[in-house]
Design a protein around this motif. Structure first.
Motif, PDB file in Angstrom:
ATOM      1  N   ARG A 190       0.895  -1.165   0.000  1.00 14.26           N
ATOM      2  CA  ARG A 190       0.000   0.000   0.000  1.00 14.26           C
ATOM      3  C   ARG A 190       0.929   1.210   0.000  1.00 14.26           C
ATOM      4  NH1 ARG A 190      -2.288  -0.047   6.348  1.00 14.26           N
ATOM      5  NH2 ARG A 190      -0.232  -0.456   7.246  1.00 14.26           N
ATOM      6  N   ALA A 191       0.507   2.265  -0.657  1.00 19.89           N
ATOM      7  CA  ALA A 191       1.378   3.432  -0.808  1.00 19.89           C
ATOM      8  C   ALA A 191       0.568   4.683  -0.509  1.00 19.89           C
ATOM      9  CB  ALA A 191       1.944   3.507  -2.220  1.00 19.89           C
ATOM     10  N   TYR A 192       1.275   5.775  -0.230  1.00 19.02           N
ATOM     11  CA  TYR A 192       0.586   7.028   0.069  1.00 19.02           C
ATOM     12  C   TYR A 192       0.207   7.779  -1.200  1.00 19.02           C
ATOM     13  CZ  TYR A 192       1.891   6.003   4.833  1.00 19.02           C
ATOM     14  OH  TYR A 192       2.017   5.385   6.051  1.00 19.02           O
ATOM     15  N   GLN A 193       0.813   7.399  -2.321  1.00 22.34           N
ATOM     16  CA  GLN A 193       0.445   8.067  -3.571  1.00 22.34           C
ATOM     17  C   GLN A 193       0.781   7.214  -4.786  1.00 22.34           C
ATOM     18  OE1 GLN A 193       0.062  12.365  -5.173  1.00 22.34           O
ATOM     19  NE2 GLN A 193       2.182  12.094  -4.696  1.00 22.34           N
ATOM     20  N   SER A 232      -3.143  11.953  -0.957  1.00 20.05           N
ATOM     21  CA  SER A 232      -3.264  11.681   0.479  1.00 20.05           C
ATOM     22  C   SER A 232      -1.901  11.556   1.151  1.00 20.05           C
ATOM     23  CB  SER A 232      -4.056  10.390   0.692  1.00 20.05           C
ATOM     24  OG  SER A 232      -3.456   9.301   0.006  1.00 20.05           O
ATOM     25  N   ARG A 235      -0.590  11.356   6.874  1.00 19.33           N
ATOM     26  CA  ARG A 235      -0.589  10.848   5.498  1.00 19.33           C
ATOM     27  C   ARG A 235      -1.479   9.618   5.537  1.00 19.33           C
ATOM     28  NH1 ARG A 235       5.581   8.131   5.076  1.00 19.33           N
ATOM     29  NH2 ARG A 235       5.458   7.128   7.118  1.00 19.33           N
ATOM     30  N   ALA A 236      -2.193   9.388   4.463  1.00 18.62           N
ATOM     31  CA  ALA A 236      -3.176   8.295   4.447  1.00 18.62           C
ATOM     32  C   ALA A 236      -3.017   7.511   3.158  1.00 18.62           C
ATOM     33  CB  ALA A 236      -4.587   8.847   4.559  1.00 18.62           C
ATOM     34  N   TYR A 237      -3.547   6.297   3.159  1.00 16.75           N
ATOM     35  CA  TYR A 237      -3.444   5.464   1.963  1.00 16.75           C
ATOM     36  C   TYR A 237      -4.552   5.765   0.951  1.00 16.75           C
ATOM     37  CZ  TYR A 237       0.106   3.032   4.579  1.00 16.75           C
ATOM     38  OH  TYR A 237       1.249   2.756   5.285  1.00 16.75           O
ATOM     39  N   GLN A 238      -5.578   6.471   1.405  1.00 22.63           N
ATOM     40  CA  GLN A 238      -6.636   6.843   0.460  1.00 22.63           C
ATOM     41  C   GLN A 238      -7.432   8.043   0.955  1.00 22.63           C
ATOM     42  OE1 GLN A 238      -9.310   4.773  -2.654  1.00 22.63           O
ATOM     43  NE2 GLN A 238      -9.858   3.884  -0.720  1.00 22.63           N
ATOM     44  N   SER A 270      -4.283   3.862  -4.032  1.00 26.51           N
ATOM     45  CA  SER A 270      -2.999   3.275  -3.660  1.00 26.51           C
ATOM     46  C   SER A 270      -3.075   2.461  -2.377  1.00 26.51           C
ATOM     47  CB  SER A 270      -1.958   4.382  -3.510  1.00 26.51           C
ATOM     48  OG  SER A 270      -2.385   5.342  -2.559  1.00 26.51           O
ATOM     49  N   ASP A 271      -4.281   2.209  -1.899  1.00 30.52           N
ATOM     50  CA  ASP A 271      -4.420   1.570  -0.583  1.00 30.52           C
ATOM     51  C   ASP A 271      -4.441   0.056  -0.636  1.00 30.52           C
ATOM     52  OD1 ASP A 271      -6.924   2.047  -1.930  1.00 30.52           O
ATOM     53  OD2 ASP A 271      -7.922   1.276  -0.135  1.00 30.52           O
TER      54      ASP A 271
END
Lengths: 341, 341
Positions: free
Chosen positions: A78-81, B118, B78-81, A118-119
């Motif tokens: 999973r990524a932040y962007q 995010s 910061r978030a994954y979505q 990106s989750d």
């Protein structure tokens, strides 16, 4: 240096270093638990990762195991962007034609880019679960880079040095849902389910002369059910290179470490300037089904290659000049999702 | 239960519990280091957080400190979505009119939603750094919910129970960049710089009767340079409620824990069905400048309220029926970004 994320109890997997030939791996937990953790502090952590990578190559590392892409998550599970460009404007022109839409002239000067989900990325050998074939399931073979922290307003010249890793992407797309979403103007959402990434992410230096700091000069190979589908040159017809895409993304906000920037579907014109021939006709083929359907429509008035069906298998890979796999293969089967309705 | 993330050496800050009246806080690191870590395992961690919250209210907790929103990051730095809907279709109709664009009928039945960046959120009292006033800087006051893991294809009925937290958003928007980006069809990117969130995120039970499981029934208050700008009712004219927005987002892919789903700009029609009057004219006002500019254009042929200038201050807050702040205030100053060019 090649890095992978092994499936593990946590959501972010376990960081591992992988040998240049992808035969062996060693867990890198003593250096950084996850790839995101390494990227969060890359300048400090990279030297230790490189020492471990050297030990892996020399045989000095302990705890070395055979490397199996089936055991991999996406390098960043999973990524932040996930900012996906559409840098091969030839692709955009073809899929627009397929939808009966014109290509504005500005598309050759101003990069197209969408914010992707990106989750919940898929691993390279994970099935692609989707509820309906009628959505028009397609693959898109792409290159992506991963950055460290990029300041807002970065110049194209400065953007290049923020590229820390390179990998491959299958940007799964639902063609049947795209026209409705694009007509609403808010971009892709339901039409872009979870993307998948190659088993390993590679530092630019490990790409040798194929990487010029801005583009990757090798064919990107896609196959469908074991049959070659495309091998366009990723370094050709890329209207916007990676530093240009990064600078575009960072125009009004910083990009946090671990940002993934995608090239969009790799697509070449023919040598004669035409839109590119199928592999069966001696061409370089395509990196998605939408393109061949457009070519068929131009030639015969209607598409004949169907979109993906449950059970279909897509493979995306890049080989070096010696024929060795660089990133390992994305090799996925489309399956029917039987969960919540 | 109210949760905040305090600025700390790490990128994700330090999780803290905040007293109901927002006067005091206690670090929750003994339970979970960060809000994302808590959400990753919410069912297991929530009881321990609630015990600590009860101790904070009763005075039994140790290490209690005064709570200061200035020391807060966004609850998820910061978030994954970040999936932002546009559920108040009245707002969409007004800003489209302002651009000379028609509102398709389908917008009343099919939710608008875009994938937002995010990776780099702003804290509630952080400055909003932007390079150019000419981009048409605007605020958008919104409500957002945070989910746990949501399965692909979740029904609207099941989506409601995945809402774990509620908070406020300032979805900073660059009006001058929006028409060009929407015309390209790929949605917002440069036109949506980093969003900011309220000091605390609140569990639905802490909202009492104001939360009906799907909407939040209280006015959302915005002010500009200390002058009231809007106080529309968040529970009124919300065409798509939060469970509907979550189900929309999850149609073709799962949503990972920590997904933020936004309402879009809160916007009410007038009692007579008109588009809503300014506060100065006895109306409920607006949650963004674009709306008042459209009203001015309708009335006088041209907008007179300018977009935000450097030095302007935006405050977004929600008070309970007793006049107490629920989430704390988003209170931000727009400043000139002097970094990389």
């Amino acid at each position: 240096m090649k890095l992978a994320t092994l499936k593990d109890h946590g959501r972010d997997g376990a960081l591992a270093l992988v040998s240049r030939d992808l035969s062996h791996a060693v867990r890198a937990g003593s250096v950084a638990p996850t790839l995101q953790a390494a990227l969060d502090d890359w300048a400090a952590i990279e030297p230790d990762l490189r020492r471990l990578a050297a030990d892996l190559e020399s045989g000095a590392a302990e705890g070395v195991v055979p490397f199996d892409p089936v055991e991999c998550c996406a390098p960043l599970p999973r990524a932040y962007q996930w900012a996906d460009g559409s840098a091969y404007v030839n692709h955009v022109e073809l899929v627009r034609k397929a939808r009966g839409a014109e290509l504005p002239e500005s598309f050759w000067e101003d990069p197209l880019m969408y914010q992707g989900g990106s989750d919940s990325f898929l691993g390279p050998a994970d099935d692609v679960p989707l509820a309906g074939e009628e959505w028009g399931i397609d693959f898109e073979a792409e290159i992506a880079v991963v950055t460290d922290d990029v300041p807002m307003g970065v110049s194209v010249a400065d953007a290049a040095r923020h590229i820390k890793l390179v990998m491959l992407v299958n940007d799964v797309s639902l063609r049947g849902l795209i026209p409705g979403e694009l007509a609403k103007g808010f971009g892709f959402f339901q039409s872009k389910p979870s993307s998948a990434f190659s088993p390993v992410a590679v530092t630019p230096d490990a790409l040798g002369e194929a990487w010029d700091g801005a583009k990757l000069h090798l064919p990107l190979r896609s196959s469908l059910n074991g049959k070659e589908f495309g091998r366009p040159e990723a370094g050709v017809d890329m209207t916007f290179d990676f530093p240009t895409l990064i600078a575009h993304a960072a125009k009004t906000r910083p990009l946090a470490a671990g940002t993934i920037v995608g090239s969009g579907t790799v697509s070449n014109r023919d040598a004669d300037g035409g839109p590119g021939k199928p592999v069966a006709d001696g061409g370089l083929g395509y990196s998605c089904i939408a393109e061949i359907r457009m070519i068929e429509t131009i030639a015969d008035g209607a598409p004949k290659t169907p979109f993906l069906r449950f059970g279909d298998r897509v493979r995306i890979e890049m080989l070096d000049r010696d024929g060795a796999t660089i990133f390992g293969a994305i090799d996925q089967t489309i399956v029917k999702y039987e969960g919540s309705a």
